[in-house]
Design a protein around this motif. Structure first.
Motif, PDB file in Angstrom:
ATOM      1  N   GLN A 114      11.645   4.843  16.704  1.00  0.00           N
ATOM      2  CA  GLN A 114      12.372   5.163  15.485  1.00  0.00           C
ATOM      3  C   GLN A 114      11.732   4.536  14.243  1.00  0.00           C
ATOM      4  O   GLN A 114      10.998   3.565  14.330  1.00  0.00           O
ATOM      5  CB  GLN A 114      13.819   4.683  15.615  1.00  0.00           C
ATOM      6  CG  GLN A 114      14.611   5.387  16.709  1.00  0.00           C
ATOM      7  CD  GLN A 114      14.750   6.876  16.432  1.00  0.00           C
ATOM      8  OE1 GLN A 114      15.176   7.287  15.356  1.00  0.00           O
ATOM      9  NE2 GLN A 114      14.383   7.693  17.400  1.00  0.00           N
ATOM     10  N   PRO A 115      12.004   5.106  13.049  1.00  0.00           N
ATOM     11  CA  PRO A 115      11.459   4.543  11.805  1.00  0.00           C
ATOM     12  C   PRO A 115      12.140   3.223  11.470  1.00  0.00           C
ATOM     13  O   PRO A 115      13.125   2.872  12.120  1.00  0.00           O
ATOM     14  CB  PRO A 115      11.813   5.636  10.770  1.00  0.00           C
ATOM     15  CG  PRO A 115      12.995   6.360  11.329  1.00  0.00           C
ATOM     16  CD  PRO A 115      12.837   6.304  12.828  1.00  0.00           C
ATOM     17  N   LEU A 116      11.575   2.531  10.486  1.00  0.00           N
ATOM     18  CA  LEU A 116      10.462   2.870   9.616  1.00  0.00           C
ATOM     19  C   LEU A 116       9.174   2.262  10.176  1.00  0.00           C
ATOM     20  O   LEU A 116       9.192   1.180  10.770  1.00  0.00           O
ATOM     21  CB  LEU A 116      10.687   2.316   8.211  1.00  0.00           C
ATOM     22  CG  LEU A 116      11.833   2.936   7.414  1.00  0.00           C
ATOM     23  CD1 LEU A 116      12.098   2.126   6.165  1.00  0.00           C
ATOM     24  CD2 LEU A 116      11.563   4.373   7.036  1.00  0.00           C
ATOM     25  N   HIS A 117       8.043   2.968   9.930  1.00  0.00           N
ATOM     26  CA  HIS A 117       6.745   2.521  10.419  1.00  0.00           C
ATOM     27  C   HIS A 117       5.837   2.130   9.252  1.00  0.00           C
ATOM     28  O   HIS A 117       5.994   2.624   8.137  1.00  0.00           O
ATOM     29  CB  HIS A 117       6.044   3.639  11.189  1.00  0.00           C
ATOM     30  CG  HIS A 117       6.708   4.028  12.473  1.00  0.00           C
ATOM     31  ND1 HIS A 117       6.082   4.816  13.415  1.00  0.00           N
ATOM     32  CD2 HIS A 117       7.934   3.746  12.985  1.00  0.00           C
ATOM     33  CE1 HIS A 117       6.899   5.008  14.443  1.00  0.00           C
ATOM     34  NE2 HIS A 117       8.026   4.369  14.197  1.00  0.00           N
ATOM     35  N   SER A 118       4.865   1.261   9.528  1.00  0.00           N
ATOM     36  CA  SER A 118       3.771   0.953   8.605  1.00  0.00           C
ATOM     37  C   SER A 118       2.522   0.707   9.445  1.00  0.00           C
ATOM     38  O   SER A 118       2.606   0.516  10.672  1.00  0.00           O
ATOM     39  CB  SER A 118       4.071  -0.290   7.755  1.00  0.00           C
ATOM     40  OG  SER A 118       5.204  -0.097   6.940  1.00  0.00           O
ATOM     41  N   LEU A 119       1.367   0.712   8.785  1.00  0.00           N
ATOM     42  CA  LEU A 119       0.102   0.513   9.499  1.00  0.00           C
ATOM     43  C   LEU A 119      -0.783  -0.430   8.696  1.00  0.00           C
ATOM     44  O   LEU A 119      -0.781  -0.397   7.472  1.00  0.00           O
ATOM     45  CB  LEU A 119      -0.597   1.860   9.709  1.00  0.00           C
ATOM     46  CG  LEU A 119      -1.907   1.860  10.490  1.00  0.00           C
ATOM     47  CD1 LEU A 119      -2.041   3.139  11.332  1.00  0.00           C
ATOM     48  CD2 LEU A 119      -3.118   1.756   9.551  1.00  0.00           C
ATOM     49  N   VAL A 120      -1.513  -1.284   9.409  1.00  0.00           N
ATOM     50  CA  VAL A 120      -2.494  -2.162   8.767  1.00  0.00           C
ATOM     51  C   VAL A 120      -3.868  -1.850   9.337  1.00  0.00           C
ATOM     52  O   VAL A 120      -4.062  -1.871  10.557  1.00  0.00           O
ATOM     53  CB  VAL A 120      -2.186  -3.652   9.006  1.00  0.00           C
ATOM     54  CG1 VAL A 120      -3.242  -4.513   8.319  1.00  0.00           C
ATOM     55  CG2 VAL A 120      -0.802  -4.012   8.500  1.00  0.00           C
ATOM     56  N   LEU A 121      -4.812  -1.534   8.453  1.00  0.00           N
ATOM     57  CA  LEU A 121      -6.205  -1.386   8.860  1.00  0.00           C
ATOM     58  C   LEU A 121      -6.866  -2.742   8.711  1.00  0.00           C
ATOM     59  O   LEU A 121      -6.854  -3.333   7.622  1.00  0.00           O
ATOM     60  CB  LEU A 121      -6.906  -0.343   7.996  1.00  0.00           C
ATOM     61  CG  LEU A 121      -8.312   0.055   8.463  1.00  0.00           C
ATOM     62  CD1 LEU A 121      -8.241   0.832   9.782  1.00  0.00           C
ATOM     63  CD2 LEU A 121      -9.019   0.888   7.397  1.00  0.00           C
ATOM     64  N   CYS A 122      -7.424  -3.247   9.797  1.00  0.00           N
ATOM     65  CA  CYS A 122      -7.963  -4.614   9.801  1.00  0.00           C
ATOM     66  C   CYS A 122      -9.284  -4.700   9.037  1.00  0.00           C
ATOM     67  O   CYS A 122     -10.138  -3.809   9.132  1.00  0.00           O
ATOM     68  CB  CYS A 122      -8.180  -5.092  11.234  1.00  0.00           C
ATOM     69  SG  CYS A 122      -6.665  -5.154  12.214  1.00  0.00           S
ATOM     70  N   GLY A 123      -9.444  -5.799   8.294  1.00  0.00           N
ATOM     71  CA  GLY A 123     -10.690  -6.053   7.580  1.00  0.00           C
ATOM     72  C   GLY A 123     -11.706  -6.748   8.473  1.00  0.00           C
ATOM     73  O   GLY A 123     -11.347  -7.419   9.445  1.00  0.00           O
ATOM     74  N   LYS A 124     -12.976  -6.609   8.120  1.00  0.00           N
ATOM     75  CA  LYS A 124     -14.055  -7.142   8.948  1.00  0.00           C
ATOM     76  C   LYS A 124     -14.101  -8.675   8.966  1.00  0.00           C
ATOM     77  O   LYS A 124     -14.732  -9.270   9.825  1.00  0.00           O
ATOM     78  CB  LYS A 124     -15.397  -6.581   8.481  1.00  0.00           C
ATOM     79  CG  LYS A 124     -15.553  -5.085   8.736  1.00  0.00           C
ATOM     80  CD  LYS A 124     -15.557  -4.774  10.231  1.00  0.00           C
ATOM     81  CE  LYS A 124     -15.655  -3.281  10.517  1.00  0.00           C
ATOM     82  NZ  LYS A 124     -16.966  -2.712  10.157  1.00  0.00           N
TER      83      LYS A 124
END
Length: 287
Positions: free
Chosen positions: A245-255
């Motif tokens: 179920q919501p709410l969703h978020s996403l993190v793109l990892c840094g190098k």
């Protein structure tokens, strides 16, 4: 006075004691209901607050703010915001309107938890996040990719990127509008899988290696609740993940992802061996 009150991220119990005191004594109480939503409905909030709440949709806040601010220079009005009050520019605009009102309306802000800080539950350091970006639902004819350039800027510095996912609440049906009818579409909430899929789609077009299939990312759902979920993996893996179920978020990892961050995040990995291999080869403080 206009009180702009943060409600936190999960349910009716996340409001602060100060916030609850204001809500119970205010002349009117509005609940902003389009930049984010709580995991409970209006009736549950009203039961806990012991009073009625007026839902404020986008049209009311942006076009009918005079109704919200009516007599606020003489009476207390509470404006409730999911998360933290100033995490969305909409609420800054409302505060500015209070300054410009004749006579000016005093304001007070009561802060609360926000996805911008709660995302630290992933184990990724808040000090190494760059610009936050938003991801909207793609359509067949509209696939905006400006987010890609901002992620690329973050990536060039080795920073993580928090991606806030689209929600559609009380959105008009455009086909019905063309026929002169006002009909609203059912609410929609973007998932981590949809976001990851759209990021991969744009990467296919741009081909700059910003968010490729083996880019490491972390998906979160319902942060701050008893049923929060965190899943880490490649974007390709997250494009297949079901976080419920919501709410969703996403993190793109840094190098520049530090060893301590990796050690914490890997516990959420879909495939730990794969996650470890990619981190050691392409991350591990690089960037």
């Amino acid at each position: 006075m206009l009180y702009i009150i943060g409600l936190g991220l999960a349910d009716e119990r996340d409001v602060s004691v100060k916030g609850l005191e204001v809500i119970r004594k205010a002349e009117r109480v509005y609940l902003e209901a389009y930049t984010a939503v709580l995991l409970v409905d209006q009736k549950q909030l009203e039961s806990y607050y012991g009073r009625s709440v007026i839902l404020a949709d986008r049209e009311m806040v942006e076009s009918q703010s005079d109704d919200i601010l009516a007599n606020a220079h003489e009476k207390d009005v509470a404006f409730l915001v999911v998360g933290d009050p100033f995490s969305a520019t909409t609420h800054t605009d409302l505060a500015l309107r209070c300054r410009q009102h004749d006579p000016p309306i005093p304001t007070r802000t009561l802060p609360n938890a926000s996805i911008l800080t709660a995302v630290g539950a992933t184990g990724l350091s808040l000090y190494t996040f760059g610009q936050t970006v938003s991801m909207v639902f793609f359509t067949d004819s509209w696939k905006p990719s400006s987010f890609y350039d901002r992620i690329a800027e973050n990536a060039s510095l080795g920073f993580h990127t928090l991606v806030l996912l689209d929600i559609k609440v009380k959105e008009p049906d455009l086909k019905a509008m063309a026929r002169g009818k006002i009909i609203y579409e059912p609410p929609r909430f973007m998932t981590v899988a949809q976001c990851a899929g759209q990021m991969l789609e744009v990467e296919e077009e741009r081909q700059q290696g910003v968010c490729g299939k083996e880019s490491l990312a972390v998906g979160v759902a319902r942060l701050g609740s008893e049923h929060q979920q965190i899943v880490a993996g490649t974007l390709e893996e997250l494009a297949e993940a079901d976080l419920g179920q919501p709410l969703h978020s996403l993190v793109l990892c840094g190098k520049k992802m530090h060893e301590m961050e990796w050690e914490y995040v890997r516990e959420f990995a879909v495939n730990q061996d794969k996650f470890d291999r990619i981190w050691k080869a392409n991350y591990a403080g690089k960037g």
